[in-house]
Design an enzyme around this catalytic site. Structure first.
Site, PDB file in Angstrom:
ATOM      1  N   ASN A 172       0.868  -1.184   0.000  1.00  0.00           N
ATOM      2  CA  ASN A 172       0.000   0.000   0.000  1.00  0.00           C
ATOM      3  C   ASN A 172       0.902   1.230   0.000  1.00  0.00           C
ATOM      4  O   ASN A 172       1.499   1.576   1.015  1.00  0.00           O
ATOM      5  CB  ASN A 172      -0.893  -0.028   1.250  1.00  0.00           C
ATOM      6  CG  ASN A 172      -1.743   1.231   1.381  1.00  0.00           C
ATOM      7  OD1 ASN A 172      -1.860   2.015   0.447  1.00  0.00           O
ATOM      8  ND2 ASN A 172      -2.323   1.418   2.557  1.00  0.00           N
ATOM      9  N   LYS A 188       0.095   4.223  -0.182  1.00  0.00           N
ATOM     10  CA  LYS A 188      -0.553   5.385   0.444  1.00  0.00           C
ATOM     11  C   LYS A 188      -0.373   6.602  -0.480  1.00  0.00           C
ATOM     12  O   LYS A 188      -0.367   6.444  -1.698  1.00  0.00           O
ATOM     13  CB  LYS A 188      -0.033   5.599   1.858  1.00  0.00           C
ATOM     14  CG  LYS A 188      -0.180   4.309   2.702  1.00  0.00           C
ATOM     15  CD  LYS A 188       0.005   4.514   4.162  1.00  0.00           C
ATOM     16  CE  LYS A 188      -0.218   3.181   4.898  1.00  0.00           C
ATOM     17  NZ  LYS A 188      -0.106   3.347   6.355  1.00  0.00           N
ATOM     18  N   HIS A 229      -9.496   0.542   5.037  1.00  0.00           N
ATOM     19  CA  HIS A 229      -8.200   0.748   5.692  1.00  0.00           C
ATOM     20  C   HIS A 229      -8.397   1.616   6.933  1.00  0.00           C
ATOM     21  O   HIS A 229      -9.247   2.502   6.946  1.00  0.00           O
ATOM     22  CB  HIS A 229      -7.216   1.421   4.730  1.00  0.00           C
ATOM     23  CG  HIS A 229      -5.812   1.461   5.243  1.00  0.00           C
ATOM     24  ND1 HIS A 229      -5.383   2.409   6.139  1.00  0.00           N
ATOM     25  CD2 HIS A 229      -4.744   0.644   5.011  1.00  0.00           C
ATOM     26  CE1 HIS A 229      -4.103   2.172   6.434  1.00  0.00           C
ATOM     27  NE2 HIS A 229      -3.695   1.108   5.764  1.00  0.00           N
ATOM     28  N   GLU A 258      -6.881   4.062   8.057  1.00  0.00           N
ATOM     29  CA  GLU A 258      -6.787   5.500   7.807  1.00  0.00           C
ATOM     30  C   GLU A 258      -8.087   6.030   7.199  1.00  0.00           C
ATOM     31  O   GLU A 258      -8.501   7.158   7.482  1.00  0.00           O
ATOM     32  CB  GLU A 258      -5.589   5.807   6.903  1.00  0.00           C
ATOM     33  CG  GLU A 258      -4.264   5.619   7.637  1.00  0.00           C
ATOM     34  CD  GLU A 258      -3.052   5.432   6.738  1.00  0.00           C
ATOM     35  OE1 GLU A 258      -1.978   5.168   7.293  1.00  0.00           O
ATOM     36  OE2 GLU A 258      -3.189   5.522   5.493  1.00  0.00           O
ATOM     37  N   GLU A 267      -5.246  -5.291  10.734  1.00  0.00           N
ATOM     38  CA  GLU A 267      -4.335  -4.197  11.062  1.00  0.00           C
ATOM     39  C   GLU A 267      -4.548  -3.795  12.519  1.00  0.00           C
ATOM     40  O   GLU A 267      -5.554  -3.163  12.828  1.00  0.00           O
ATOM     41  CB  GLU A 267      -4.678  -2.931  10.280  1.00  0.00           C
ATOM     42  CG  GLU A 267      -4.973  -2.996   8.824  1.00  0.00           C
ATOM     43  CD  GLU A 267      -5.309  -1.589   8.339  1.00  0.00           C
ATOM     44  OE1 GLU A 267      -4.405  -0.924   7.833  1.00  0.00           O
ATOM     45  OE2 GLU A 267      -6.457  -1.148   8.500  1.00  0.00           O
ATOM     46  N   GLY A 283       2.758   2.570  11.698  1.00  0.00           N
ATOM     47  CA  GLY A 283       3.522   3.810  11.682  1.00  0.00           C
ATOM     48  C   GLY A 283       3.995   4.245  13.062  1.00  0.00           C
ATOM     49  O   GLY A 283       4.527   5.334  13.221  1.00  0.00           O
ATOM     50  N   SER A 296       2.963  -2.956  10.364  1.00  0.00           N
ATOM     51  CA  SER A 296       4.417  -2.738  10.325  1.00  0.00           C
ATOM     52  C   SER A 296       5.210  -4.024  10.105  1.00  0.00           C
ATOM     53  O   SER A 296       6.158  -4.317  10.820  1.00  0.00           O
ATOM     54  CB  SER A 296       4.896  -2.035  11.609  1.00  0.00           C
ATOM     55  OG  SER A 296       4.252  -0.797  11.755  1.00  0.00           O
ATOM     56  N   GLY A 322       5.028   1.432   4.505  1.00  0.00           N
ATOM     57  CA  GLY A 322       6.310   2.062   4.163  1.00  0.00           C
ATOM     58  C   GLY A 322       7.312   1.154   3.485  1.00  0.00           C
ATOM     59  O   GLY A 322       8.006   1.559   2.540  1.00  0.00           O
TER      60      GLY A 322
END
Length: 251
Positions: free
Chosen positions: A11, A13, A97, A99, A169, A175, A214, A236
């Site tokens: 992802n 993002k 997600h 977020e 998740e 993060g 993560s 990331g």
């Protein structure tokens, strides 16, 4: 041994431009031959999907979207629909997600509608579920995850999960540098699968449940060794060629 094939989905993002994305995708294409036991997918921002899809045409790496609108078309300024994603070359789309839920107020019901809209468009939804730190500390993890799953089951039915992916998740591990231990992650993955078994054993045993908290090359092997963890939804680390490929190789 599990017959479920590992899926590692990146992802991106809101990251990337044409030059960076071209380099990233070309690097993944060059290295994919060394990933033998996992499927790879990348989920770029909307505007970079056609570029990624074009570069990855004919390769073993799939493309996905990060979100979609529940409607097929219409007066919804700034939105993208399932049929548009499919037409642009997507196979997957992330729905719900953390977020999207936290920053854009997407409710369980909206996420369920997006899940259904994705399947109606011929896409495979990657359904995200998971709890916040305060929910985990209040021992509400299972209740939260069950509620998020139930919204989808109620609207689409258990059979729909035969053509979907679930991503767990732990929102507190995204993060933040905190990672759930492999045992903590496995416990929730097992809870999800056992909940689905009650509705349909075959579907439950076939559905891939990814870990989305993560995961990186350094902890992927230990996480992927857990019996109910079938891959990762990578943030990331998916923006670095070797790091992302090494997660795939860990399978």
């Amino acid at each position: 041994m599990s017959k479920r094939r590992t899926l590692v989905a990146g992802n991106w993002k809101m990251n990337g431009n044409r030059a960076d994305s071209t380099a990233l995708v070309n690097g993944l294409k060059q290295g994919i031959a060394s990933v033998n036991n996992a499927d790879l997918a990348v989920c770029p921002p909307f505007i970079l999907i056609p570029l990624a899809a074009e570069l990855l045409k004919g390769s073993a790496i799939a493309v996905g979207g990060q979100n979609l609108n529940v409607n097929k078309s219409g007066a919804f300024t700034g939105e993208i629909s399932g049929p548009m994603l499919k037409d642009a070359g997507c196979r997957y789309v992330i729905v719900g997600h953390s977020e999207r839920r936290a920053l854009y107020g997407e409710s369980d019901d909206v996420v369920a509608q997006k899940f259904k809209a994705a399947q109606d468009a011929g896409l495979i939804p990657i359904l995200c579920v998971g709890e916040l730190l305060e929910e985990r500390e209040a021992n509400k993890t299972e209740a939260v995850v069950a509620r998020q799953l139930d919204a989808v089951l109620k609207l689409a039915g258990i059979g729909a999960l035969a053509n979907a992916v679930i991503a767990y998740e732990p929102v507190w591990a995204i993060g933040t540098g905190k990672t759930a231990t492999p045992e903590q992650a496995q416990a929730v993955h097992k809870f999800i699968r056992e909940k689905l078994v009650k509705a349909d054993k075959a579907v439950a045993e076939g559905v891939r449940i990814l870990y989305g908290g993560s995961m990186k090359a350094s902890n992927a092997k230990e996480l992927l060794a857990q019996p109910d963890i079938d891959g990762g939804l990578i943030g990331g680390a998916s923006l670095q060629v070797e790091e992302f490929l090494n997660i795939g190789r860990a399978a």
